[in-house]
Design a protein around this motif. Structure first.
Motif, PDB file in Angstrom:
ATOM      1  N   GLY A 188       0.825  -1.199   0.000  1.00 22.83           N
ATOM      2  CA  GLY A 188       0.000   0.000   0.000  1.00 22.83           C
ATOM      3  C   GLY A 188       0.857   1.245   0.000  1.00 22.83           C
ATOM      4  O   GLY A 188       2.048   1.207  -0.327  1.00 22.83           O
ATOM      5  N   ARG A 189       0.265   2.349   0.354  1.00 23.59           N
ATOM      6  CA  ARG A 189       0.943   3.640   0.285  1.00 23.59           C
ATOM      7  C   ARG A 189       1.416   4.086   1.664  1.00 23.59           C
ATOM      8  O   ARG A 189       0.663   4.026   2.635  1.00 23.59           O
ATOM      9  CB  ARG A 189       0.014   4.688  -0.311  1.00 23.59           C
ATOM     10  CG  ARG A 189       0.724   5.955  -0.788  1.00 23.59           C
ATOM     11  CD  ARG A 189      -0.211   6.854  -1.595  1.00 23.59           C
ATOM     12  NE  ARG A 189       0.522   7.895  -2.299  1.00 23.59           N
ATOM     13  CZ  ARG A 189       1.071   7.767  -3.491  1.00 23.59           C
ATOM     14  NH1 ARG A 189       0.962   6.603  -4.132  1.00 23.59           N
ATOM     15  NH2 ARG A 189       1.723   8.757  -4.074  1.00 23.59           N
ATOM     16  N   THR A 190       2.670   4.540   1.735  1.00 18.50           N
ATOM     17  CA  THR A 190       3.258   5.007   2.982  1.00 18.50           C
ATOM     18  C   THR A 190       3.861   6.403   2.765  1.00 18.50           C
ATOM     19  O   THR A 190       4.697   6.594   1.877  1.00 18.50           O
ATOM     20  CB  THR A 190       4.377   4.064   3.470  1.00 18.50           C
ATOM     21  OG1 THR A 190       3.837   2.745   3.655  1.00 18.50           O
ATOM     22  CG2 THR A 190       4.956   4.554   4.781  1.00 18.50           C
ATOM     23  N   GLY A 191       3.414   7.344   3.551  1.00 13.43           N
ATOM     24  CA  GLY A 191       3.995   8.685   3.529  1.00 13.43           C
ATOM     25  C   GLY A 191       5.020   8.825   4.636  1.00 13.43           C
ATOM     26  O   GLY A 191       4.727   8.517   5.801  1.00 13.43           O
ATOM     27  N   LEU A 192       6.217   9.248   4.309  1.00  8.29           N
ATOM     28  CA  LEU A 192       7.295   9.364   5.289  1.00  8.29           C
ATOM     29  C   LEU A 192       7.343  10.775   5.871  1.00  8.29           C
ATOM     30  O   LEU A 192       6.884  11.739   5.239  1.00  8.29           O
ATOM     31  CB  LEU A 192       8.628   9.030   4.635  1.00  8.29           C
ATOM     32  CG  LEU A 192       8.715   7.608   4.050  1.00  8.29           C
ATOM     33  CD1 LEU A 192      10.005   7.446   3.283  1.00  8.29           C
ATOM     34  CD2 LEU A 192       8.617   6.570   5.151  1.00  8.29           C
ATOM     35  N   PRO A 193       7.872  10.921   7.057  1.00  6.74           N
ATOM     36  CA  PRO A 193       8.001  12.267   7.646  1.00  6.74           C
ATOM     37  C   PRO A 193       8.834  13.172   6.755  1.00  6.74           C
ATOM     38  O   PRO A 193       9.757  12.722   6.066  1.00  6.74           O
ATOM     39  CB  PRO A 193       8.688  11.999   8.988  1.00  6.74           C
ATOM     40  CG  PRO A 193       8.420  10.561   9.288  1.00  6.74           C
ATOM     41  CD  PRO A 193       8.367   9.867   7.965  1.00  6.74           C
ATOM     42  N   GLU A 194       8.513  14.452   6.767  1.00 13.90           N
ATOM     43  CA  GLU A 194       9.265  15.408   5.970  1.00 13.90           C
ATOM     44  C   GLU A 194      10.710  15.501   6.456  1.00 13.90           C
ATOM     45  O   GLU A 194      10.992  15.346   7.648  1.00 13.90           O
ATOM     46  CB  GLU A 194       8.610  16.786   6.042  1.00 13.90           C
ATOM     47  CG  GLU A 194       7.273  16.868   5.318  1.00 13.90           C
ATOM     48  CD  GLU A 194       6.711  18.276   5.334  1.00 13.90           C
ATOM     49  OE1 GLU A 194       7.158  19.095   6.171  1.00 13.90           O
ATOM     50  OE2 GLU A 194       5.822  18.564   4.512  1.00 13.90           O
ATOM     51  N   ILE A 195      11.598  15.754   5.507  1.00 13.85           N
ATOM     52  CA  ILE A 195      13.008  15.965   5.836  1.00 13.85           C
ATOM     53  C   ILE A 195      13.417  17.339   5.306  1.00 13.85           C
ATOM     54  O   ILE A 195      12.829  17.853   4.345  1.00 13.85           O
ATOM     55  CB  ILE A 195      13.913  14.869   5.238  1.00 13.85           C
ATOM     56  CG1 ILE A 195      13.731  14.799   3.715  1.00 13.85           C
ATOM     57  CG2 ILE A 195      13.625  13.522   5.879  1.00 13.85           C
ATOM     58  CD1 ILE A 195      14.671  13.824   3.038  1.00 13.85           C
ATOM     59  N   GLU A 196      14.405  17.935   5.928  1.00 17.99           N
ATOM     60  CA  GLU A 196      14.923  19.225   5.484  1.00 17.99           C
ATOM     61  C   GLU A 196      16.239  19.023   4.753  1.00 17.99           C
ATOM     62  O   GLU A 196      17.118  18.297   5.225  1.00 17.99           O
ATOM     63  CB  GLU A 196      15.125  20.168   6.666  1.00 17.99           C
ATOM     64  CG  GLU A 196      13.867  20.817   7.168  1.00 17.99           C
ATOM     65  CD  GLU A 196      14.172  21.982   8.104  1.00 17.99           C
ATOM     66  OE1 GLU A 196      15.297  22.034   8.650  1.00 17.99           O
ATOM     67  OE2 GLU A 196      13.295  22.848   8.277  1.00 17.99           O
ATOM     68  N   VAL A 197      16.358  19.668   3.596  1.00 20.11           N
ATOM     69  CA  VAL A 197      17.595  19.616   2.829  1.00 20.11           C
ATOM     70  C   VAL A 197      17.928  21.039   2.392  1.00 20.11           C
ATOM     71  O   VAL A 197      17.097  21.951   2.476  1.00 20.11           O
ATOM     72  CB  VAL A 197      17.456  18.691   1.593  1.00 20.11           C
ATOM     73  CG1 VAL A 197      17.137  17.271   2.020  1.00 20.11           C
ATOM     74  CG2 VAL A 197      16.404  19.218   0.627  1.00 20.11           C
ATOM     75  N   GLY A 198      19.131  21.237   1.904  1.00 15.32           N
ATOM     76  CA  GLY A 198      19.525  22.538   1.413  1.00 15.32           C
ATOM     77  C   GLY A 198      18.751  22.919   0.157  1.00 15.32           C
ATOM     78  O   GLY A 198      18.228  22.058  -0.563  1.00 15.32           O
TER      79      GLY A 198
END
Length: 222
Positions: A188-198
């Motif tokens: 099924g579908r899994t949304g991951l926590p947001e990450i911060e990048v440059g």
């Protein structure tokens, strides 16, 4: 049903090959003299070999259940120009062909330690879809990235990774900084926590081992 080890004069299977057309696998081999029947089995390879190994591990004495073996005669082989089997499922299978000794009350099958009576074949590949969405904020040196994974079958945590590269999208796991996922993915579908990048960083999802997992899954960007 019992097994004996192949000896110098035992009938053994030689030149075992497989051919796949659509979802049908055809096995062919050189019949040994002195026997007109074999027993054939099939086993899902990847589900049983998550820790590695080879198709030769899947024989009697290696935890193999011989009750699933099917009798197949030389006459049936000639009529069908081989042994045909429909591939249903995802991943890889290993086929096992054992020569049967004639004239025994119970089936006596010849086990070949060299594995020449075993052959591996791929079946279907499960689709894994992924999306990488960026969200930029004004007057900030960073942007947020959200990854979503959608898969047809459950995945171990070591199948996928994401790669971050500065200045452009990475073209493979070696083209940037690799970040493995820390948990398996359910079907099924899994949304991951947001990450911060440059602001100049870019992210893509890859197989951790393309050669291995590319046989089992198809990775599709959304």
């Amino acid at each position: 049903m019992r097994f004996i080890e192949a000896g110098p004069d035992s009938p053994v299977i030689r030149e075992l090959t497989r051919r796949v057309s659509g979802d049908v696998c055809t096995l062919q081999w050189q019949w040994p003299s002195g026997t007109d029947s074999v027993y054939i089995g099939r086993r899902a390879l990847d589900a049983e070999q998550a820790g590695g190994g080879s198709p030769a591990d899947f024989g009697p004495g290696g935890g193999f259940d011989a009750s699933g073996l099917k009798l197949y005669t030389r006459e049936e082989y000639k009529a069908a120009a081989g042994y045909r089997d429909r591939l249903d499922g995802i991943g890889r299978f290993v086929y096992m062909v054992y020569a049967a000794l004639p004239g025994s009350g119970e089936p006596v099958l010849v086990r070949q330690p060299d594995g020449s009576n075993l052959v591996e074949t791929p079946a279907g590949r499960a689709k894994i879809r992924y999306s990488v969405r960026e969200r930029k904020a004004l007057f900030r040196a960073y942007k947020t990235v959200r990854i979503e994974i959608s898969c047809e079958v459950p995945l171990d945590e070591n199948v996928l990774c994401y790669v971050k590269k500065s200045g452009g999208y990475p073209v493979g796991p070696q083209d940037g900084t690799v970040y493995p996922f820390s948990a398996p993915f359910p079907a099924g579908r899994t949304g991951l926590p947001e990450i911060e990048v440059g602001k100049n960083d870019f992210v893509r999802v890859f197989f951790t081992d393309g050669k291995r997992y590319g046989q089992l899954y198809e990775l599709v960007p959304e």
